[in-house]
Design a protein around this motif. Structure first.
Motif, PDB file in Angstrom:
ATOM      1  N   ASP A  41      49.105   1.104  32.766  1.00  0.00           N
ATOM      2  CA  ASP A  41      49.374   1.465  34.162  1.00  0.00           C
ATOM      3  C   ASP A  41      49.645   0.234  35.021  1.00  0.00           C
ATOM      4  O   ASP A  41      50.382   0.308  36.003  1.00  0.00           O
ATOM      5  CB  ASP A  41      48.195   2.245  34.758  1.00  0.00           C
ATOM      6  N   ALA A  42      49.031  -0.888  34.687  1.00  0.00           N
ATOM      7  CA  ALA A  42      49.235  -2.140  35.420  1.00  0.00           C
ATOM      8  C   ALA A  42      48.682  -3.289  34.590  1.00  0.00           C
ATOM      9  O   ALA A  42      47.696  -3.124  33.873  1.00  0.00           O
ATOM     10  CB  ALA A  42      48.548  -2.106  36.788  1.00  0.00           C
ATOM     11  N   GLU A  43      49.320  -4.445  34.690  1.00  0.00           N
ATOM     12  CA  GLU A  43      48.803  -5.628  33.997  1.00  0.00           C
ATOM     13  C   GLU A  43      47.600  -6.216  34.725  1.00  0.00           C
ATOM     14  O   GLU A  43      46.715  -6.797  34.099  1.00  0.00           O
ATOM     15  CB  GLU A  43      49.902  -6.686  33.893  1.00  0.00           C
ATOM     16  N   ASP A  44      47.570  -6.100  36.040  1.00  0.00           N
ATOM     17  CA  ASP A  44      46.474  -6.611  36.858  1.00  0.00           C
ATOM     18  C   ASP A  44      45.377  -5.557  36.918  1.00  0.00           C
ATOM     19  O   ASP A  44      45.576  -4.465  37.458  1.00  0.00           O
ATOM     20  CB  ASP A  44      46.996  -6.922  38.264  1.00  0.00           C
ATOM     21  N   ARG A  45      44.221  -5.872  36.366  1.00  0.00           N
ATOM     22  CA  ARG A  45      43.127  -4.895  36.320  1.00  0.00           C
ATOM     23  C   ARG A  45      42.729  -4.428  37.721  1.00  0.00           C
ATOM     24  O   ARG A  45      42.295  -3.286  37.896  1.00  0.00           O
ATOM     25  CB  ARG A  45      41.922  -5.498  35.597  1.00  0.00           C
ATOM     26  N   ASN A  46      42.861  -5.293  38.715  1.00  0.00           N
ATOM     27  CA  ASN A  46      42.471  -4.919  40.072  1.00  0.00           C
ATOM     28  C   ASN A  46      43.332  -3.809  40.662  1.00  0.00           C
ATOM     29  O   ASN A  46      42.977  -3.224  41.687  1.00  0.00           O
ATOM     30  CB  ASN A  46      42.509  -6.140  40.993  1.00  0.00           C
ATOM     31  N   LEU A  47      44.467  -3.525  40.034  1.00  0.00           N
ATOM     32  CA  LEU A  47      45.326  -2.434  40.500  1.00  0.00           C
ATOM     33  C   LEU A  47      44.990  -1.098  39.842  1.00  0.00           C
ATOM     34  O   LEU A  47      45.548  -0.066  40.231  1.00  0.00           O
ATOM     35  CB  LEU A  47      46.793  -2.777  40.220  1.00  0.00           C
ATOM     36  N   LEU A  48      44.077  -1.101  38.880  1.00  0.00           N
ATOM     37  CA  LEU A  48      43.794   0.115  38.135  1.00  0.00           C
ATOM     38  C   LEU A  48      42.837   1.061  38.862  1.00  0.00           C
ATOM     39  O   LEU A  48      42.870   2.275  38.631  1.00  0.00           O
ATOM     40  CB  LEU A  48      43.203  -0.234  36.765  1.00  0.00           C
ATOM     41  N   GLY A  49      41.988   0.527  39.725  1.00  0.00           N
ATOM     42  CA  GLY A  49      41.018   1.374  40.411  1.00  0.00           C
ATOM     43  C   GLY A  49      41.651   2.512  41.193  1.00  0.00           C
ATOM     44  O   GLY A  49      41.266   3.685  41.018  1.00  0.00           O
ATOM     45  N   PRO A  50      42.613   2.234  42.081  1.00  0.00           N
ATOM     46  CA  PRO A  50      43.249   3.323  42.822  1.00  0.00           C
ATOM     47  C   PRO A  50      43.955   4.333  41.929  1.00  0.00           C
ATOM     48  O   PRO A  50      44.006   5.533  42.250  1.00  0.00           O
ATOM     49  CB  PRO A  50      44.253   2.588  43.721  1.00  0.00           C
ATOM     50  N   VAL A  51      44.493   3.881  40.792  1.00  0.00           N
ATOM     51  CA  VAL A  51      45.133   4.796  39.842  1.00  0.00           C
ATOM     52  C   VAL A  51      44.099   5.768  39.277  1.00  0.00           C
ATOM     53  O   VAL A  51      44.321   6.982  39.217  1.00  0.00           O
ATOM     54  CB  VAL A  51      45.826   4.023  38.704  1.00  0.00           C
TER      55      VAL A  51
END
Length: 229
Positions: free
Chosen positions: A144-154
């Motif tokens: 879903d994203a390479e940056d783990r910090n972007l996964l929370g909202p997903v």
């Protein structure tokens, strides 16, 4: 009370005994044509598969084209499945997990999902190997994203959709074993229960200011009470 619990996989729920990392390197050799001995050690703690693939492609001098990435991941997943189901496999479910997850499942107002750096198919393979997949409704994954910090909202969006609830970040607890799990929780204004069952002891994780830190989840009753308090 409403509570959304998002679990990391490797080092938090289970230990594949190195099968994941070895399978990534299997694919490097088969698809990218570079011996694993020529590469620096993999740093997988809290990483996303997407980020790891980008680094491996760079180290081996390959462009990150969609076709080659798909080929790489296809081989990785085949090798992962083979390693997970080989007679020499030494992986295990981490202490307390097999008792904790049933305790959480079906609790009124409580939903359980995933927040992992594994690509979805890799996450499924690992969870199915230990018969844990039935406890998780949805989540966010390393594709879903390479940056783990972007996964929370997903993860939050998907869990809201599948449960029909409207969880806010303040009702979310991320359970993970690395500083990157803590940062991911902070990035979405959620709490993090950090556990020292991976490469980082609880004392080291506490320095990154999680909501709570524990050495492990072995005392399932205590952990359950903490998560639902």
């Amino acid at each position: 009370m409403a509570r959304l619990l998002l679990f990391d996989i490797d080092g938090t729920l289970l230990d594949t005994g190195g099968a994941g990392g070895a399978s990534l390197l299997d694919a490097v050799e088969e698809v990218l044509g570079v011996s694993r001995e020529k590469l620096p050690p993999l740093d997988l703690a809290g990483a996303t598969d997407g980020g790891v693939v980008r680094k491996l492609f760079g180290q081996t001098g390959h462009d990150l084209t969609d076709a080659l990435v798909r080929q790489y991941l296809d081989v990785y997943l085949k090798r992962l499945d083979a390693r997970l189901n080989h007679e020499s496999f030494v992986g295990r479910v981490l202490p307390g997990i097999e008792k904790l997850l049933p305790m959480l499942q079906g609790r009124d107002g409580v939903d359980v999902g995933l927040l992992t750096g594994n690509v979805r198919a890799g996450a499924d393979a690992k969870l199915k190997r230990f018969h844990l997949q039935r406890y998780f409704l949805e989540g966010a994954f390393g594709d879903d994203a390479e940056d783990r910090n972007l996964l929370g909202p997903v993860a939050l969006q998907r869990m809201n959709a599948v449960t029909g609830r409207s969880y806010t970040a303040g009702e979310v607890i991320v359970i993970g074993d690395t500083p990157k799990d803590i940062s991911c929780a902070h990035a979405m204004n959620a709490r993090c229960l950090a556990v020292g069952t991976g490469h980082f002891p609880a004392t080291s994780l506490a320095a990154h200011q999680p909501w709570q830190s524990l050495e492990n989840l072995a005392d399932a009753e205590k952990v359950c009470a903490l998560l639902l308090s």
